[in-house]
Every structure is written in structure tokens, then in C-alpha cells.
Design an enzyme around this catalytic site. Structure first.
Site, short mmCIF file in Angstrom:
data_model
loop_
_atom_site.label_atom_id
_atom_site.label_comp_id
_atom_site.label_asym_id
_atom_site.label_seq_id
_atom_site.Cartn_x
_atom_site.Cartn_y
_atom_site.Cartn_z
N THR A 94 0.85 -1.19 0.00
CA THR A 94 0.00 0.00 0.00
C THR A 94 0.89 1.24 0.00
O THR A 94 1.61 1.48 0.96
CB THR A 94 -0.91 0.01 1.24
OG1 THR A 94 -1.82 -1.09 1.14
CG2 THR A 94 -1.72 1.30 1.32
N LYS B 176 -7.03 1.70 -3.85
CA LYS B 176 -6.73 1.18 -2.51
C LYS B 176 -6.85 2.29 -1.47
O LYS B 176 -7.36 2.09 -0.36
CB LYS B 176 -5.32 0.57 -2.48
CG LYS B 176 -4.79 0.25 -1.09
CD LYS B 176 -5.35 -1.04 -0.50
CE LYS B 176 -5.01 -1.15 0.97
NZ LYS B 176 -4.64 -2.45 1.45
N LYS C 137 -1.61 5.65 9.90
CA LYS C 137 -0.80 5.64 8.67
C LYS C 137 -1.68 5.71 7.42
O LYS C 137 -1.47 6.55 6.54
CB LYS C 137 0.05 4.36 8.63
CG LYS C 137 0.78 4.15 7.29
CD LYS C 137 1.68 2.92 7.32
CE LYS C 137 0.94 1.60 7.10
NZ LYS C 137 0.38 1.43 5.73
#
Lengths: 301, 301
Positions: free
Chosen positions: B100, B176, B244
Site C-alpha cells: 500500500t 486502494k 498511517k
């Protein structure tokens, strides 16, 4: 006769939700007398096997229960206290408030009703017109156990998911408020997600197909997402309904002294969509506020 | 031999996700050479039928594809450009980035990879450890059609929902990112809803039972809601992961010049939960930040 089960019901507010709900009560053998400002609504109830009254007080005269499916708390107050429906009810009758109201207003109305010796049941619903027609509404009830027990046969005729969430009137309204908090934020965040994806050139239909099958899914994303791709979809529920309902959420938070940062941010986006002239459009069109903010820059020639 | 199908794969990052993914490639008859800093991880791959290398460059030597399942973009850069894995690959090889990463970083890495004549496929995943084990990951691919076609047999061994979302590297990362935007906001708003209900004395378990069956439901509400009622649930994914990931969401919005008010508000709540000392707890415990804000007043004696 305080223990007589509810048999006669005054039903106030025969709109898109109220009309089929009153019909379901008639089918369950309750004697229903309805009132609505619109003559056509009264006639429809008569055609469904109920009776119509010329005023709320006339509908309420001697009834065992008064069911309020009006637009908001102000209308509920007007019917109960100004139009005289409360005073006209049988002693020991039960008032069932099913409109979406702020929790503190439901609590205040309850205090005035119970002061007359009558029962008060705070019982807002979710499930929309389809739930009203099918008798499959979700009903969230805040009321003392004895009052809940009296109202239960009436509620069972209207919904198949009847939850007693607390003993205090206002607690049903709180759960309905929380429902609207989640629903409103879920619609707005789907629009926020779409606007970011569109800016990166991602096809919205493909995006929602992927998200709908992942841990990022919500009921609202699956329902409203496709309508966000349409230029002007048929109105299932309007932007201005969430301007109102998220307003109730924030009023409830203000009254309870609770910070609700996501609800507050979502409310701003519905307000902006309404301010841009889209208040009467389908609530999926909150995406227009995001597109106004996050549009790809035009190529000015 | 630019058209030779992918047969040999260097797999970098054999963690909780990477290890079972590498195993799935071995089972599909790819020749997999793996590298991870941890010796136990390398040994596990050998036990699963793969080979282990002493460095990323050694794993990549002459391979048809390099698959990166590392923690973030910085690690991907270190492997490709500092450890020399990119230069070690066969000419015309395909780099598949499945970590990611922020969309603009995926795009920048792609530019450096394709400059060497190799393919780059931006292919982040969702579906967690269960999806990695079962080969049922959702894979969101941004890549030119020719690069996507080369990588497809590899991706099909890892996931059963492989979506080609756009021709540009960074578009997979954007989808994503949107997934994490929705997931993070859905967790935070469930906590916000719970904190309002708790303040009104509503039982949280009953609340989520009602909401889970209504239009207010989300995948996250059903999954994380019950864990919000537990004092310290087992950690499926930590608060700091959403610190995050929502950070990446906001960086992506900043890079694209897109306002994301709900994601920004949700990020604040995960940050506050982390600041209160709960960063390593299960992400459902973002509810602790809401409880810190909205606690019922204590009865000071």
C-alpha cells in the site's frame, strides 16, 4: 379501565408512511379513525376499512391510543396540545409518537402527556415506505416497561423488528438519531470517496463494484453509489431530508454535550449541496457538493 | 525475449501477507525465490517449495518478475534502487508493486522502472491475511494493458477479484486509498454513533444489533462494533495502521488538491486515540478517543 387492551386507535398523519401503516392496523382488527389535512388521504383510509374524522380531536375522542406519524415534533405538539387531541383521549390511553423527533423534544412531550395520567411511548421507525407497506418496519422504543407492554400489539402490527431500547422516552429517538448519523455519514463518505477517485480518472461504476465487495462496503454505498453516477436520479429521499436529520443529530449532540465531528462534517456537505440548489434532488446528489469542491480543472481556452 | 511469459518470480517481503502469497505462487508452478530480512521467513518459503536468497538482488537475478510485498513505498525504493534488485532482473521483466503506497509515489517509482525498459504494475491488495491464504485477495491494478496482461497469470494465483482500474500506475494505489478512506471513516463513525448512544444510556450491543439490520449498516460496523464493547480485544489491525493509512489518504488528497473533510476528521480521531496511548490496540479502540471526549460526567463526591 386502565388495563383494557388497546382496541380503538386515532391515527394522525396519513402520508406515504402513515397510510400503509394505518391500513396494517385495520387488517389486524384494530378500529382505526384517521385524520390528515388532505381529504384524499382521509378517503383512502375509509376505502381501506378505517374511519375518517374532521379533526385530530374528533379522531381522538375516547380512543385507547393516539398514534402520531406526523412530520416533526412541532406538528406532534400542535396535534396533542393545541388541537386538543390529548385531552379528548380516554383516561389511561397511550400516546405513541412514531415521527422522527429530537430526543429532548420527545422527552419534553412525554412529560406533558404523562402528567395527564396517560402513557407515552417514544417509538420512531426506520425501513421506509417499503417497510411501512409490508409491516416490516424497525421500531426503536423508549418507554417504561408497562407502557411498552400496552403498545406492543400495536407495534407488532407495524414492524417485525421491535426493540425496547430503554425505559426513558427520548431513548427511542436517540437510537433513531444514531441511525440517521450513520446513514448520513455513510452517504457523504461514499460521495467523498467517489470524488477522489473521479479526480484520478477512475471509473465510478468500477470503483463501487470493487468497494461493494470489500471491507469498505456499506448499505448506503451499495444503494446510493449507483445513483451518484446518474445525472439526476429519481428522488427516493431528498438532500434536504438529511439537512434536517443530520441537523437533529447535531442538536441531540448539542443537548447531550457530545462532540460529533463526522456528523458535523457530513452535515456541512448536505448543507452545501442544498445551497447549490440541489435540496430537492435525491440525497445521492450530495456528490454534487463534492464535485463542486473537487472538480478537475476546466481547460480554459 | 520480451514476450516470454512470467515463469521465475523474485518475491520480496515474506510477512503475514507475503508468506502465504508466495506459497500460492509455488502451488501454481511458478519458480519463486524469496527474500526477507528474517531468516525464519526465508526458511518457511523453502519448506513451502520455494527458494531463498541472501539478498533482494540475488533473488532478482535474471528473474521474469519482481513482486514487492513490503511495508511501504520507502522499502520498495530501497529494494529496487539501493539494493540493486531492479538492475538484476531480466531485461523486459515485470515489477509488481503490491504494498500500500501513496498514488504519487507509485507513479514516481513506475517512471524509474519503465525508464529501464521493464514493465511496472501498480497492484495493491485488500482482503487481509485470510485473503492472502485463500488466494482470494481483491487486487486493484493500475498499469498499461500490455503490462497488465503479462502480470495477470501471477495476479490470478493470488486473488479472485482482479480489477484493471486504469492504464496509469498510481490508479491502483488510488483505489486502494479510497478503500482505506471508506474503511477508516466507517470505523470512526461507528465509534461516534456508539459514544452518542452510550451517553444516552443505550446498551451498545443492542444498538449495533439494530443498526446492523438497517440502512445504517456497514461491513466495519458489523465487524468492529462488537469489539468496541470489549475492554481490550485481540488486535486484528492496530489503531496506528489507520493513523498511517488515513495519512496516506490525506496525502493523496493533498497531492490531487482534493478536499476530504470526513477522512480528515476521522484521521484526527485515530491520531487522538494513538496519542492517548492506544496506538497498538485493535483499531476498534478508536472508540476510546470518543469516550475521552464524550464520557458521561463522573459524580465527584
Amino acid at each position: 379501565m386502565p388495563d383494557r387492551p388497546i382496541s380503538t386507535i386515532a391515527f394522525i398523519g396519513l402520508g406515504a408512511m402513515g397510510a400503509p401503516m394505518a391500513g396494517n392496523l385495520v387488517r389486524r382488527q384494530f378500529r382505526v379513525t384517521g385524520f390528515d389535512m388532505r381529504e384524499a388521504a382521509r378517503e383512502a383510509l375509509v376505502a381501506a376499512g378505517g374511519a375518517a374524522a374532521a379533526s385530530a380531536a374528533e379522531a381522538a375522542a375516547g380512543a385507547d391510543a393516539l398514534l402520531l406519524m406526523v412530520v416533526n415534533a412541532a406538528q406532534a405538539r400542535a396535534v396533542l396540545f393545541e388541537a386538543g387531541a390529548l385531552a379528548a383521549l380516554a383516561p389511561g390511553a397511550t400516546v405513541i409518537l412514531m415521527a422522527t423527533c429530537p430526543p429532548d423534544e420527545a422527552e419534553a412531550i412525554a412529560a406533558e402527556v404523562t402528567r395527564t395520567g396517560r402513557h407515552f411511548v417514544d417509538a420512531p421507525v426506520s425501513g421506509g415506505v417499503n417497510g411501512a407497506r409490508g409491516g416490516t418496519l424497525t421500531i426503536m422504543v423508549g418507554a417504561p416497561a408497562v407502557s411498552f407492554a400496552r403498545a406492543k400489539p400495536v407495534l407488532d402490527a407495524l414492524g417485525d423488528k421491535v426493540f425496547h431500547v430503554g425505559e426513558k422516552p427520548g431513548q427511542g429517538a436517540t437510537v433513531k438519531t444514531v441511525n440517521q448519523l450513520l446513514a448520513g455519514v455513510h452517504i457523504a463518505v461514499a460521495a467523498e470517496a467517489l470524488s477522489l477517485a473521479e479526480k484520478a480518472g477512475i471509473d465510478g461504476r468500477l470503483l463501487f463494484e470493487i468497494m461493494g465487495g470489500s471491507a469498505a462496503s456499506s448499505w448506503m454505498l451499495k444503494d446510493r453509489g449507483p445513483r451518484m453516477q446518474e445525472p439526476d436520479p429519481a428522488v427516493a429521499s431528498a438532500v434536504d431530508i438529511f439537512v434536517k436529520d443530520l441537523g437533529i443529530v447535531l442538536d441531540a449532540g448539542r443537548a447531550a454535550r457530545a462532540a460529533l465531528p463526522l456528523a458535523a462534517a457530513a452535515h456541512q456537505m448536505f448543507l452545501a449541496a442544498s445551497g447549490l440548489g440541489h435540496g430537492a434532488r435525491d440525497d445521492s446528489q450530495v456528490v454534487r457538493a463534492y464535485r463542486a469542491l473537487n472538480a478537475r480543472p476546466a481547460n480554459d481556452a
